[in-house]
Every structure is written in C-alpha cells, then in structure tokens.
Motif scaffolding. Structure first.
Motif, mmCIF file in Angstrom:
data_model
loop_
_atom_site.group_PDB
_atom_site.id
_atom_site.type_symbol
_atom_site.label_atom_id
_atom_site.label_comp_id
_atom_site.label_asym_id
_atom_site.label_seq_id
_atom_site.Cartn_x
_atom_site.Cartn_y
_atom_site.Cartn_z
ATOM 1 N N PRO A 131 0.823 -1.206 0.000
ATOM 2 C CA PRO A 131 0.000 0.000 0.000
ATOM 3 C C PRO A 131 0.858 1.256 0.000
ATOM 4 C CG PRO A 131 0.001 -1.010 2.170
ATOM 5 C CD PRO A 131 0.706 -1.964 1.257
ATOM 6 N N ASP A 132 0.239 2.363 -0.394
ATOM 7 C CA ASP A 132 0.944 3.640 -0.373
ATOM 8 C C ASP A 132 1.335 3.993 1.059
ATOM 9 O OD1 ASP A 132 0.613 3.888 -3.082
ATOM 10 O OD2 ASP A 132 -1.211 5.103 -2.920
ATOM 11 N N GLY A 133 2.422 4.772 1.182
ATOM 12 C CA GLY A 133 2.893 5.180 2.497
ATOM 13 C C GLY A 133 2.606 6.635 2.787
ATOM 14 N N ARG A 134 2.638 6.978 4.077
ATOM 15 C CA ARG A 134 2.503 8.371 4.530
ATOM 16 C C ARG A 134 3.759 8.732 5.302
ATOM 17 N NH1 ARG A 134 -0.605 8.941 8.399
ATOM 18 N NH2 ARG A 134 -1.201 6.791 8.868
ATOM 19 N N GLY A 135 4.748 9.213 4.593
ATOM 20 C CA GLY A 135 6.007 9.574 5.224
ATOM 21 C C GLY A 135 6.805 10.484 4.311
ATOM 22 N N GLU A 136 7.433 11.485 4.879
ATOM 23 C CA GLU A 136 8.157 12.469 4.086
ATOM 24 C C GLU A 136 9.657 12.187 4.096
ATOM 25 O OE1 GLU A 136 6.783 14.799 2.288
ATOM 26 O OE2 GLU A 136 4.743 14.296 2.937
ATOM 27 N N LEU A 137 10.288 12.490 2.971
ATOM 28 C CA LEU A 137 11.746 12.479 2.870
ATOM 29 C C LEU A 137 12.200 13.930 2.823
ATOM 30 C CD1 LEU A 137 12.268 9.643 0.230
ATOM 31 C CD2 LEU A 137 12.415 9.480 2.715
ATOM 32 N N THR A 138 12.910 14.362 3.852
ATOM 33 C CA THR A 138 13.281 15.770 3.993
ATOM 34 C C THR A 138 14.764 15.956 3.702
ATOM 35 O OG1 THR A 138 11.606 16.015 5.727
ATOM 36 C CG2 THR A 138 13.277 17.751 5.560
ATOM 37 N N GLU A 139 15.053 16.904 2.821
ATOM 38 C CA GLU A 139 16.450 17.189 2.491
ATOM 39 C C GLU A 139 17.197 17.696 3.717
ATOM 40 O OE1 GLU A 139 16.667 19.872 -0.747
ATOM 41 O OE2 GLU A 139 15.726 18.492 -2.183
ATOM 42 N N GLN A 140 18.477 17.284 3.841
ATOM 43 C CA GLN A 140 19.322 17.702 4.963
ATOM 44 C C GLN A 140 20.271 18.807 4.497
ATOM 45 O OE1 GLN A 140 20.185 14.162 7.789
ATOM 46 N NE2 GLN A 140 20.605 13.392 5.734
ATOM 47 N N PRO A 141 20.077 20.028 4.968
ATOM 48 C CA PRO A 141 20.949 21.135 4.527
ATOM 49 C C PRO A 141 22.407 20.855 4.867
ATOM 50 C CG PRO A 141 19.013 21.957 5.685
ATOM 51 C CD PRO A 141 19.031 20.468 5.878
ATOM 52 N N GLY A 142 23.266 21.049 3.885
ATOM 53 C CA GLY A 142 24.693 20.879 4.107
ATOM 54 C C GLY A 142 25.134 19.449 4.284
ATOM 55 N N ALA A 143 24.315 18.500 3.870
ATOM 56 C CA ALA A 143 24.671 17.090 4.032
ATOM 57 C C ALA A 143 24.055 16.284 2.893
ATOM 58 C CB ALA A 143 24.193 16.561 5.371
ATOM 59 N N ASP A 144 24.693 15.158 2.606
ATOM 60 C CA ASP A 144 24.148 14.281 1.579
ATOM 61 C C ASP A 144 22.907 13.561 2.097
ATOM 62 O OD1 ASP A 144 26.210 14.903 -0.178
ATOM 63 O OD2 ASP A 144 27.496 13.286 0.630
ATOM 64 N N GLY A 145 22.093 13.140 1.148
ATOM 65 C CA GLY A 145 20.957 12.303 1.493
ATOM 66 C C GLY A 145 19.793 13.093 2.075
ATOM 67 N N VAL A 146 18.829 12.353 2.557
ATOM 68 C CA VAL A 146 17.615 12.941 3.128
ATOM 69 C C VAL A 146 17.317 12.266 4.459
ATOM 70 C CG1 VAL A 146 16.623 13.528 0.884
ATOM 71 C CG2 VAL A 146 16.151 11.286 1.894
ATOM 72 N N TRP A 147 16.451 12.892 5.232
ATOM 73 C CA TRP A 147 15.988 12.307 6.496
ATOM 74 C C TRP A 147 14.625 11.701 6.266
ATOM 75 C CZ3 TRP A 147 11.790 13.267 9.777
ATOM 76 C CH2 TRP A 147 11.850 12.631 11.024
ATOM 77 N N ALA A 148 14.475 10.432 6.642
ATOM 78 C CA ALA A 148 13.215 9.719 6.425
ATOM 79 C C ALA A 148 12.346 9.800 7.677
ATOM 80 C CB ALA A 148 13.487 8.258 6.072
ATOM 81 N N ALA A 149 11.175 10.381 7.533
ATOM 82 C CA ALA A 149 10.210 10.428 8.629
ATOM 83 C C ALA A 149 9.589 9.043 8.808
ATOM 84 C CB ALA A 149 9.129 11.464 8.324
ATOM 85 N N PRO A 150 8.897 8.816 9.915
ATOM 86 C CA PRO A 150 8.187 7.537 10.083
ATOM 87 C C PRO A 150 7.275 7.268 8.890
ATOM 88 C CG PRO A 150 8.183 8.743 12.141
ATOM 89 C CD PRO A 150 8.759 9.679 11.107
ATOM 90 N N ASP A 151 7.284 6.063 8.422
ATOM 91 C CA ASP A 151 6.536 5.686 7.222
ATOM 92 C C ASP A 151 5.316 4.868 7.635
ATOM 93 O OD1 ASP A 151 5.823 5.440 4.610
ATOM 94 O OD2 ASP A 151 7.436 4.070 4.045
ATOM 95 N N TRP A 152 4.141 5.467 7.540
ATOM 96 C CA TRP A 152 2.895 4.788 7.874
ATOM 97 C C TRP A 152 2.147 4.445 6.600
ATOM 98 C CZ3 TRP A 152 2.888 3.572 12.812
ATOM 99 C CH2 TRP A 152 3.562 4.400 13.715
#
Length: 298
Positions: free
Chosen positions: A35-56
């Motif tokens: 099923p589709d998820g409810r979770g955001e991927l937020t860019e990390q300023p000054g760093a590689d990659g993103v921060w993954a919020a809880p995925d519901w």
C-alpha cells in the motif's frame, strides 16, 4: 447472511461475485501489492541524502477493471449494476463514521481473505448495454491495508478458578477471582493468529463485575476499564485500527486507566495467551475475545 463460496480468482463485493465463472469478468486488479505510504523524505541542509520520517501505510486503494456480461439481456446487466450500488448504500455503512464493508478475495494457493473499507467509485459505461455488456470502473478503499482471514475466531473465558485450598470463612463479597496458576494447573486463554502480522482483537466483558483488567501475557500489555457492570450488561473494547473505542451496552463510553493503550494491544502471529481479572460477587461474569488472522499480502 452467509457469505458466498469463492473459487480461485473470484471476488465478493457486498454479496455480488466478480471474476471467472460469474457474469462480471475481471480484466485487471490494481492495489494488491504494497500500500501507499505516509512519510516524508526531507532534504538535509549541508549534508548528503535525506531524512526519512516515520513511514505509515495509507489506505489500500483497490481498482477493479471489470464488466457486466449478460449477452442479449440488458435488464440483467442493469440489475447487477444496481446490486453493486445497493451493497454500498446501507445507512449503517455509508452514514456512520468508521463503519466499513468487506471485500473478499480468493487467490490460488491461498485461503479466502478479506479487506474492510468503502466502495468509493462505481462507474458503468452504458454505450453497449443493449448487447448486455456494461464496462465498470470500480474503486474500493480499504481503510486498514492488511488482509484478514475470512472467518472471525472467538474465545470465551470465565474468571479463573480459585486456589485448591478453597474458601476460608467468613467469606465476604465481592470475591475477586483471577486467572493464573491454580494448584499446579493453568487456565489460559489461548489465541492463535495464523497470519504473518499482528492483529487487533475486539474484547467484550459481560457482567456482573467491576473494573475488569485484560492482559496479553507475552507482551505484558494490559487494558483496565473503570466500570461497574450489572448482570446482563456488557462493555466492548475495540482495538482495531480505525475502530478504536470502548463502549457500554447502553451506548455510554467507558474510561480506561492511563496505562491502557488500545493501539498497543496487538496479537502477534502464532499462539499467545490472554488472561483477565475482575471483581465479581457471583463468579458468573465472562469475557469474549474475537479476532481474525492478519496477513501482509495475499
């Protein structure tokens, strides 16, 4: 009403069968995977990659590409479309918050499984209805993304018996009886979830009793209701996602103690044990636990 028997590849929507061997052949079904998820991927300023919020998980959107096929009988085609519309129209489903209807499905090599939700779309195309051919665009939104066993299981428990030593006079009511070790024996309430993921039970306490406490032994989680029930009265604790509430037979709400977490009272796969205690002057109260096996996939 008894649910109709399903063969491989068939579906049951409100008592109307779809799929092979029916008057509503199915071309394609979407939404039976993850099923589709409810979770955001937020860019990390000054760093590689993103921060993954809880995925519901969000709702499970089931899209069914099918058609009513009644060659030479447009009246029968119209009647089948009407039956599908009627299946989703009862006020107890459509106008009650949280109320759902079942969508049953039989996949080869798997028992019949059921999803619970609402029919969100039923769009017929009438251009070829005169030939008994009415394409349908059907969408069903399962509010809980899990698949469940077709049969609801149930366990009934009276309060555990007293120790083998018996009573010591004088005896005064209320007598508090609890489940557990009794003279080297146990009175367990075994629950078996034959699925591969956690399921949530519906628990009903039948009076007379006061302040019932229900425990899941393996996890140590408990639910304690602050209520007094007379004979013939009951309270229901519903722990299912989207249905979580506690209510009495008269419609009144019941308070739980602060350490009672409905969302955490899950039954894991396999066999586990439920026990309960309460104050009962008659030792005649009982508890029922109802649940369905739960699965991640078909």
């Amino acid at each position: 009403m008894t649910a109709p028997t399903l063969e491989d590849w068939q579906l049951d929507l409100g008592g109307v069968l779809l799929g092979p061997g029916t008057s509503i052949p199915v071309a394609e079904i979407e939404g039976l995977g993850r099923p589709d998820g409810r979770g955001e991927l937020t860019e990390q300023p000054g760093a590689d990659g993103v921060w993954a919020a809880p995925d519901w998980y969000a709702e499970r959107k089931i899209r069914i590409d099918c058609a009513v096929k009644t060659p030479g009988d447009p009246a029968a085609a119209r009647a089948l479309v009407a039956r599908l519309q009627e299946a989703a129209d009862p006020p107890e489903v459509r106008t009650v918050g949280g109320a759902v209807m079942p969508l049953r499905i039989k996949w080869p090599g798997s028992p019949v499984k059921v999803m619970f939700g609402r029919l969100r779309k039923l769009e017929p195309e009438w251009a070829k209805a005169a030939f008994g051919w009415v394409p349908l665009d059907v969408e069903f939104a399962a509010t809980d993304p899990r698949f469940y066993g077709d049969t609801e299981q149930q366990l009934s428990l009276r309060l555990g018996w007293l120790s083998s030593g018996g009573f010591t006079a004088p005896v005064q009511a209320p007598i508090r009886v609890s489940s557990g070790e009794t003279g080297g024996q146990r009175r367990p309430g075994w629950i078996t979830n034959q699925g591969d993921t956690a399921t949530w039970p519906v628990i009903t306490v039948h009076g007379p009793c006061a302040n019932p406490q229900i425990s899941h032994v393996e996890s140590g989680r408990t639910l304690t209701a602050q209520a007094v029930l007379e004979e013939g009265q009951w309270l229901r604790i519903d722990t299912r996602p989207g249905q979580r509430h506690v209510v009495r037979d008269n419609g009144g709400h019941v308070l739980l103690t602060p350490d009672s977490d409905l969302g955490a009272f899950a039954i894991p796969p396999g066999r586990s044990e439920v026990r309960w205690t309460a104050s009962d002057p008659t030792a005649t109260c009982r508890l029922t636990v109802a649940w369905r096996d739960a699965y991640r996939s078909l």
